[in-house]
Design a protein around this motif. Sequence first.
Motif, short mmCIF file in Angstrom:
data_model
loop_
_atom_site.label_atom_id
_atom_site.label_comp_id
_atom_site.label_asym_id
_atom_site.label_seq_id
_atom_site.Cartn_x
_atom_site.Cartn_y
_atom_site.Cartn_z
N LEU A 204 0.84 -1.20 0.00
CA LEU A 204 0.00 0.00 0.00
C LEU A 204 0.87 1.25 0.00
O LEU A 204 0.54 2.25 -0.64
CB LEU A 204 -0.91 -0.01 1.23
N GLU A 205 1.99 1.19 0.70
CA GLU A 205 2.89 2.34 0.76
C GLU A 205 3.41 2.70 -0.62
O GLU A 205 3.44 3.87 -1.01
CB GLU A 205 4.06 2.03 1.70
N GLY A 206 3.79 1.68 -1.40
CA GLY A 206 4.30 1.95 -2.73
C GLY A 206 3.25 2.53 -3.65
O GLY A 206 3.52 3.43 -4.44
N PHE A 207 2.03 2.02 -3.53
CA PHE A 207 0.95 2.53 -4.38
C PHE A 207 0.63 3.98 -4.01
O PHE A 207 0.48 4.83 -4.90
CB PHE A 207 -0.29 1.65 -4.22
N ALA A 251 -3.80 -10.60 14.71
CA ALA A 251 -3.71 -12.01 15.13
C ALA A 251 -2.54 -12.72 14.47
O ALA A 251 -2.00 -13.69 15.02
CB ALA A 251 -5.02 -12.72 14.81
N ALA A 252 -2.14 -12.26 13.29
CA ALA A 252 -1.02 -12.89 12.59
C ALA A 252 0.31 -12.26 12.96
O ALA A 252 1.35 -12.64 12.41
CB ALA A 252 -1.24 -12.79 11.08
N GLY A 253 0.28 -11.29 13.88
CA GLY A 253 1.52 -10.64 14.30
C GLY A 253 1.97 -9.52 13.38
O GLY A 253 3.08 -9.00 13.53
N ILE A 254 1.11 -9.12 12.43
CA ILE A 254 1.48 -8.06 11.47
C ILE A 254 1.11 -6.70 12.05
O ILE A 254 -0.01 -6.50 12.53
CB ILE A 254 0.76 -8.28 10.14
N GLU A 255 2.03 -5.77 12.00
CA GLU A 255 1.79 -4.42 12.47
C GLU A 255 1.60 -3.49 11.28
O GLU A 255 2.35 -3.55 10.30
CB GLU A 255 2.98 -3.92 13.32
N ARG A 256 0.58 -2.66 11.37
CA ARG A 256 0.30 -1.70 10.30
C ARG A 256 0.25 -0.29 10.90
O ARG A 256 -0.10 -0.13 12.08
CB ARG A 256 -1.02 -2.03 9.60
N PRO A 257 0.53 0.73 10.08
CA PRO A 257 0.55 2.10 10.59
C PRO A 257 -0.82 2.73 10.73
O PRO A 257 -0.92 3.87 11.19
CB PRO A 257 1.40 2.84 9.54
N GLY A 258 -1.87 2.02 10.32
CA GLY A 258 -3.21 2.56 10.40
C GLY A 258 -4.00 1.97 11.54
O GLY A 258 -3.49 1.16 12.33
#
Length: 371
Positions: A204-207, A251-258
């Motif tokens: 998403l960052e690249g887009f 739940a999958a351990g993924i961190e997002r900035p939003g």
Amino acid sequence: MKRLIALVIALAGPVAADPATQARDALARLEAAMEALEAAEGARDRVAALTETVRGFEAGLAAMREGLRAVSIREAQLARRLEAREAGVAQLLGVLQSIGTAPAPVLFLHPGGPLGTARAGMLVAEVTPALEAEAGALRRDLQEVVTLRALQEAAAEQLTEGLAGVQAARAELSAAIADRTDLPRRFIADPVGTQILIAATETLEGFASGLSEIGAAAPDAPPLPGIADRKGELPLPVEGTILRRAGEADAAGIERPGIVVATRPRALVSTPATATLRYRGPLLDYGQVSILEPEDGMLIVLAGLETVFGEAGQVLPEGSPVGLMGGAAAGADAFLSRNGEGGGSDRSETLYIEIRKDTTPVDPLDWFRAD
């Protein structure tokens, strides 16, 4: 509808104030939404009128859900109270029945003689007010149970109308947005360039970073007012609950900035400020995405919708609908559930919100007003 509201008001006297009042107010909101749907047919700005109508339905149905949940909980409390008294009441009725079968002369005699008879009379005189008070409390509880059940049963018809009304309002809103041609444009979309960018980016960052290079500025493009002075005061794009904050792992351990907002199925999502619609459509694994540009160098990403509205390049006024959440809308049975459980479980959909300032993600809660 008016008949049902009158019924609730008439019954509200002996009922606990909160459940009856909540349900009554919710019915009034649904009635107002039905009237607004009819009025929107002739409105000059049908999109704005239908947007408010959908919000009215959503608010009314949400209030109805909470009101009927409170009614269900109150009914369960009364049922447990009556069940706890059942043994004592049965014993008391048995004694009273045995006394009632005795011949009248015998009732005035006591094995202990005149003194025992006098003492028994005094005892009965003392017990009678307490028995009357207990009987009155039982009558009130039973009447409240009857009232609450009548309220639930009477609400079924109006709920069906309300649920049908909000579906019709959403369909009409989609059609009105498709027919809208009066919105100004700030740039002319480049579909080919957009598809190339989607194919070339994996995040998403690249887009989001490449969006600034796509599309040409429209002639006489209107300036945007900007939102720098509204930092911390923007309304959330959808009514819901903050499920996960920026930087918190899922739940999958993924961190997002939003942030992730839990919301109800088919909830309306709108722009929190006047903004240019930079992109709308499917993107990576985010589902349907709408990207808004409220001012130069700032993007608001809304991901996880099922339906998206508008055309890239359009300037959307504040509060304009940009899409609908997915999921199956709840039926009347879900509202009329008698178990009193499920607080918050109706918010089964999630909207991901990300804000980027000069291609750098910032905490959305620094900009949005959320309690």
